[in-house]
Structure formats: structure tokens, C-alpha cells
Design an enzyme around this catalytic site. Structure first.
Site, PDB file in Angstrom:
ATOM      1  N   SER A  29      -6.968  -6.080  -5.807  1.00 19.62           N
ATOM      2  CA  SER A  29      -8.019  -6.736  -5.021  1.00 19.62           C
ATOM      3  C   SER A  29      -9.334  -6.738  -5.799  1.00 19.62           C
ATOM      4  O   SER A  29      -9.507  -5.963  -6.749  1.00 19.62           O
ATOM      5  CB  SER A  29      -8.209  -6.003  -3.691  1.00 19.62           C
ATOM      6  OG  SER A  29      -8.985  -4.847  -3.880  1.00 19.62           O
ATOM      7  N   ARG A  65     -11.732   1.752  -8.581  1.00 19.12           N
ATOM      8  CA  ARG A  65     -10.827   2.893  -8.804  1.00 19.12           C
ATOM      9  C   ARG A  65     -11.102   3.533 -10.171  1.00 19.12           C
ATOM     10  O   ARG A  65     -11.716   2.904 -11.026  1.00 19.12           O
ATOM     11  CB  ARG A  65      -9.384   2.406  -8.728  1.00 19.12           C
ATOM     12  CG  ARG A  65      -9.083   1.934  -7.340  1.00 19.12           C
ATOM     13  CD  ARG A  65      -7.640   1.665  -7.121  1.00 19.12           C
ATOM     14  NE  ARG A  65      -7.449   1.366  -5.719  1.00 19.12           N
ATOM     15  CZ  ARG A  65      -6.348   1.605  -5.032  1.00 19.12           C
ATOM     16  NH1 ARG A  65      -5.320   2.153  -5.621  1.00 19.12           N
ATOM     17  NH2 ARG A  65      -6.280   1.307  -3.763  1.00 19.12           N
ATOM     18  N   LEU A  94      12.243 -19.533  -5.148  1.00 22.31           N
ATOM     19  CA  LEU A  94      11.153 -18.835  -4.450  1.00 22.31           C
ATOM     20  C   LEU A  94       9.827 -18.987  -5.209  1.00 22.31           C
ATOM     21  O   LEU A  94       9.791 -18.831  -6.426  1.00 22.31           O
ATOM     22  CB  LEU A  94      11.506 -17.341  -4.387  1.00 22.31           C
ATOM     23  CG  LEU A  94      10.419 -16.430  -3.804  1.00 22.31           C
ATOM     24  CD1 LEU A  94      10.620 -16.266  -2.306  1.00 22.31           C
ATOM     25  CD2 LEU A  94      10.426 -15.062  -4.469  1.00 22.31           C
ATOM     26  N   ASN A 143       1.302   3.411  -2.892  1.00 22.63           N
ATOM     27  CA  ASN A 143       1.843   3.859  -4.186  1.00 22.63           C
ATOM     28  C   ASN A 143       1.248   5.197  -4.613  1.00 22.63           C
ATOM     29  O   ASN A 143       1.957   6.068  -5.116  1.00 22.63           O
ATOM     30  CB  ASN A 143       1.516   2.837  -5.281  1.00 22.63           C
ATOM     31  CG  ASN A 143       2.201   1.517  -5.054  1.00 22.63           C
ATOM     32  OD1 ASN A 143       3.178   1.440  -4.340  1.00 22.63           O
ATOM     33  ND2 ASN A 143       1.666   0.469  -5.666  1.00 22.63           N
ATOM     34  N   HIS A 156       2.508   3.160  -8.967  1.00 27.21           N
ATOM     35  CA  HIS A 156       2.433   1.709  -9.184  1.00 27.21           C
ATOM     36  C   HIS A 156       3.643   1.220  -9.990  1.00 27.21           C
ATOM     37  O   HIS A 156       4.166   0.143  -9.758  1.00 27.21           O
ATOM     38  CB  HIS A 156       1.133   1.335  -9.905  1.00 27.21           C
ATOM     39  CG  HIS A 156      -0.105   1.680  -9.117  1.00 27.21           C
ATOM     40  ND1 HIS A 156      -0.236   1.416  -7.779  1.00 27.21           N
ATOM     41  CD2 HIS A 156      -1.265   2.283  -9.483  1.00 27.21           C
ATOM     42  CE1 HIS A 156      -1.425   1.842  -7.362  1.00 27.21           C
ATOM     43  NE2 HIS A 156      -2.066   2.369  -8.367  1.00 27.21           N
ATOM     44  N   ASP A 202       0.836  -1.210   0.000  1.00 26.61           N
ATOM     45  CA  ASP A 202       0.000   0.000   0.000  1.00 26.61           C
ATOM     46  C   ASP A 202       0.870   1.259   0.000  1.00 26.61           C
ATOM     47  O   ASP A 202       1.990   1.253   0.522  1.00 26.61           O
ATOM     48  CB  ASP A 202      -0.907  -0.031   1.241  1.00 26.61           C
ATOM     49  CG  ASP A 202      -2.107   0.875   1.079  1.00 26.61           C
ATOM     50  OD1 ASP A 202      -2.325   1.396  -0.033  1.00 26.61           O
ATOM     51  OD2 ASP A 202      -2.830   1.074   2.076  1.00 26.61           O
ATOM     52  N   SER A 204      -7.893  -5.880   4.827  1.00 27.24           N
ATOM     53  CA  SER A 204      -8.522  -5.539   3.535  1.00 27.24           C
ATOM     54  C   SER A 204      -8.812  -6.746   2.646  1.00 27.24           C
ATOM     55  O   SER A 204      -8.484  -6.748   1.450  1.00 27.24           O
ATOM     56  CB  SER A 204      -7.659  -4.530   2.770  1.00 27.24           C
ATOM     57  OG  SER A 204      -7.570  -3.315   3.465  1.00 27.24           O
TER      58      SER A 204
HETATM   59  C1  FPP Z   1      -2.068  -0.023  -3.224  1.00 32.51           C
HETATM   60  O1  FPP Z   1      -1.570   1.310  -3.148  1.00 32.51           O
HETATM   61  C2  FPP Z   1      -1.445  -0.704  -4.348  1.00 32.51           C
HETATM   62  C3  FPP Z   1      -2.112  -1.295  -5.377  1.00 32.51           C
HETATM   63  C4  FPP Z   1      -3.575  -1.349  -5.473  1.00 32.51           C
HETATM   64  C5  FPP Z   1      -1.392  -1.898  -6.501  1.00 32.51           C
HETATM   65  C6  FPP Z   1      -0.126  -2.603  -6.179  1.00 32.51           C
HETATM   66  C7  FPP Z   1       0.586  -2.887  -7.443  1.00 32.51           C
HETATM   67  C8  FPP Z   1       1.917  -2.783  -7.613  1.00 32.51           C
HETATM   68  C9  FPP Z   1       2.887  -2.475  -6.538  1.00 32.51           C
HETATM   69  C10 FPP Z   1       2.499  -3.003  -8.951  1.00 32.51           C
HETATM   70  C11 FPP Z   1       3.045  -4.395  -9.054  1.00 32.51           C
HETATM   71  C12 FPP Z   1       2.144  -5.159  -9.882  1.00 32.51           C
HETATM   72  C13 FPP Z   1       2.250  -6.473 -10.117  1.00 32.51           C
HETATM   73  C14 FPP Z   1       1.419  -7.007 -11.191  1.00 32.51           C
HETATM   74  C15 FPP Z   1       3.116  -7.401  -9.338  1.00 32.51           C
HETATM   75  P1  FPP Z   1      -2.614   2.507  -3.244  1.00 32.51           P
HETATM   76  O2  FPP Z   1      -2.820   2.836  -4.677  1.00 32.51           O
HETATM   77  O3  FPP Z   1      -3.873   2.146  -2.534  1.00 32.51           O
HETATM   78  O4  FPP Z   1      -1.867   3.665  -2.524  1.00 32.51           O
HETATM   79  P2  FPP Z   1      -2.522   4.825  -1.635  1.00 32.51           P
HETATM   80  O5  FPP Z   1      -3.081   4.161  -0.406  1.00 32.51           O
HETATM   81  O6  FPP Z   1      -1.371   5.704  -1.341  1.00 32.51           O
HETATM   82  O7  FPP Z   1      -3.571   5.482  -2.473  1.00 32.51           O
END
Ligand code: FPP
Length: 252
Positions: free
Chosen positions: A71, A77, A137, A28, A43, A26, A198
Site C-alpha cells: 500500500s 515500515r 484469469l 504475514n 511475506h 494481512d 485500509s
Molecule cells: C500484510 O501483512 C501484507 C503485506 C503488506 C504484504 C503482502 C505481500 C505478499 C503476500 C507477498 C506477495 C507479493 C506479491 C508481489 C504478489 P502484515 O505484514 O501487515 O501482517 P501483520 O498484520 O501480521 O503484521
């Protein structure tokens, strides 16, 4: 709730390492916003963190890494962000699959694939097929995944296999869960400062050690993972039983 303290970063030699680490990546969007960039940029950088963390898990002897990438609820979104995340799968598979395969990583994807586009489905299938026999892994990507969906699909799958109501035990149901290829996670990490699960691995996290950090996912690095592993080694895992002997008890 603060960052994991830097003072906790050195674990005594021989400390237990979690066999399976599960992560909610979380933060990004906030990381990108702080830099006046679109959320999808966060992301993208988050994907680079993923590659770094896979390497470090291998280095630390962690056998299973499970990442919550999308999710069941993330469809809510903005369309631009959803399509950016879908596109990131295609970019990620074309850019990183060969390298991960070379390092012996075995990729599995869990989640409802019926709802994702054929292109994304094909990319995930390719990643699984090309790495199926790898000995290293096991990286599981939870994509269009929800813990409640998993429990419901396991019940459906068990019934389709002909199990009667009395035969649906915890053990039997476990065999039909999406994560049946892996032991239950030992350590759950959530970055980004929120303190909740979540709808991630609801069934499988029953006895995981839970760890929450304010660090935003794009900032999560090898040192943060080391701190989390050190904190894990300090926890006294009892699985509902009595206190187990720790290494310091044994030395005393
Ligand atoms: C939550 O942060 C993150 C996600 C919903 C996406 C996570 C995806 C990646 C890290 C890319 C890697 C992808 C693959 C296919 C392995 P958020 O957007 O909810 O952040 P915020 O809480 O700051 O808004």
C-alpha cells in the site's frame, strides 16, 4: 469475529461464483513472529499462498483476482521489510512469471510506479507485457497503491484528457481509474482479523460483499477460499434496489 465456519463450506450446485475477488492479504508478519522468524519470511510464505490461490481461482471459474501487495502507506515500515518486499517482487517475477503465463494468466499492476525502483518497475512491466494477450484469469497486483491516490489520479487524468468539470461523471471517472480494465469486485476478503478496508479499492468496492476472516494470509488455502465463495453465494445482493429472486425462491 471468528473464522468462517466450516459448516458453510458446501454450496448448492449452480450457486453464483464471484466474477472478481479482491483480497487484503494481512497477517504475514504475525504468522512469522509466531514461528520466531523475521516478518519478511511471512511475506515469502505469503507469496506461495498467492500462487496457490491463483490456481484455485482459475479452478473455481473466478475471472478477476486483485491482491493488495503493497500500500501507499507501507513505506512507513522498517527499511529491512520494505526492501524485503521489493526483493520479493523480483524473485516472484523471475520464479513464477513463466508458469503463470503458461496457465493463461494476464497480469496487471496498479499503483504509483513513479516511486518504485527502476528494477521493480521493469519487473512489473515485463510481467504485464508478457501476459497482455492471455485469455485466462486477470491477476491485478495493487502495488504502491492507495484508493485515495487512485481517485485523485483519475481526476487528474480526466482533466488532462480535456474533460470539463461538468463532464466528470461517475462513468467518465471510472474510465480513468486504475482498475478500468476490470469489473468492480464482487467479493472483498481481508485475512488477518482486522475489520477495515485500509485505503484499498475505495471507489470500486462500493457494492462488494465484504468478508473478514481471522485466518492469517500464509494459512489461507483452497478450503478457505471455498468457504468465502460459499458465504458470497448466500448473500443477497441488492445494489441499492429491492430483494432479487434467489435460487431457492425460484425452486419454491
Ligand atoms: C500484510 O501483512 C501484507 C503485506 C503488506 C504484504 C503482502 C505481500 C505478499 C503476500 C507477498 C506477495 C507479493 C506479491 C508481489 C504478489 P502484515 O505484514 O501487515 O501482517 P501483520 O498484520 O501480521 O503484521
Amino acid at each position: 469475529m471468528g473464522e468462517l465456519s466450516a459448516a458453510s463450506s458446501s454450496a448448492p450446485a449452480g450457486s453464483p461464483v464471484p466474477r472478481h475477488v479482491a483480497i487484503v492479504m494481512d497477517g504475514n508478519g504475525r504468522w512469522a513472529r509466531k514461528r520466531f522468524m523475521p516478518r519478511v519470511y511471512g511475506h515469502k510464505v505469503g507469496m506461495e499462498t498467492v500462487v496457490k490461490i491463483i490456481d484455485h481461482c482459475q479452478h473455481r471459474g473466478i475471472e478477476y483476482l486483485t491482491l493488495y501487495a503493497f500500500s501507499s502507506e507501507n513505506w512507513k515500515r522498517p527499511e529491512e521489510e520494505v526492501s524485503g518486499l521489493m526483493n520479493l517482487v523480483l524473485v516472484g517475477v523471475s520464479r513464477y512469471l513463466a508458469g503463470l503465463a503458461r496457465k493463461g494468466v494476464r497480469i496487471r499492476v496498479v499503483g504509483d510506479r513513479s516511486k518504485v525502483s527502476p528494477k521493480v518497475r521493469e519487473a512489473w512491466n515485463l510481467a504485464e507485457v508478457q501476459t497482455a494477450d492471455n485469455p485466462g484469469l486477470t491477476l491485478t497486483v495493487a502495488f504502491n497503491y492507495g484508493g485515495r491516490w487512485d481517485i485523485a489520479q483519475a481526476c487528474q487524468s480526466a482533466m488532462r484528457a480535456g474533460l470539463t468539470a461538468d463532464e466528470i461523471t461517475e462513468e467518465q471517472l471510472g474510465r480513468h481509474m486504475a482498475m478500468s480494465h476490470a469489473p468492480d469486485p464482487d467479493l472483498f476478503i481481508r485475512t488477518g482479523g482486522e475489520v477495515r478496508i485500509s485505503n484499498f479499492l475505495l471507489w470500486q468496492l462500493a457494492y462488494a460483499e465484504l468478508l473478514f476472516t481471522d485466518c492469517l494470509w500464509p494459512d489461507f488455502d483452497e478450503a478457505e477460499l471455498d468457504k468465502a465463495v460459499t458465504e458470497f453465494a448466500r448473500r443477497d445482493r441488492r445494489f441499492g434496489g429491492v430483494k432479487t429472486q434467489t435460487s431457492s425462491d425460484a425452486a419454491a
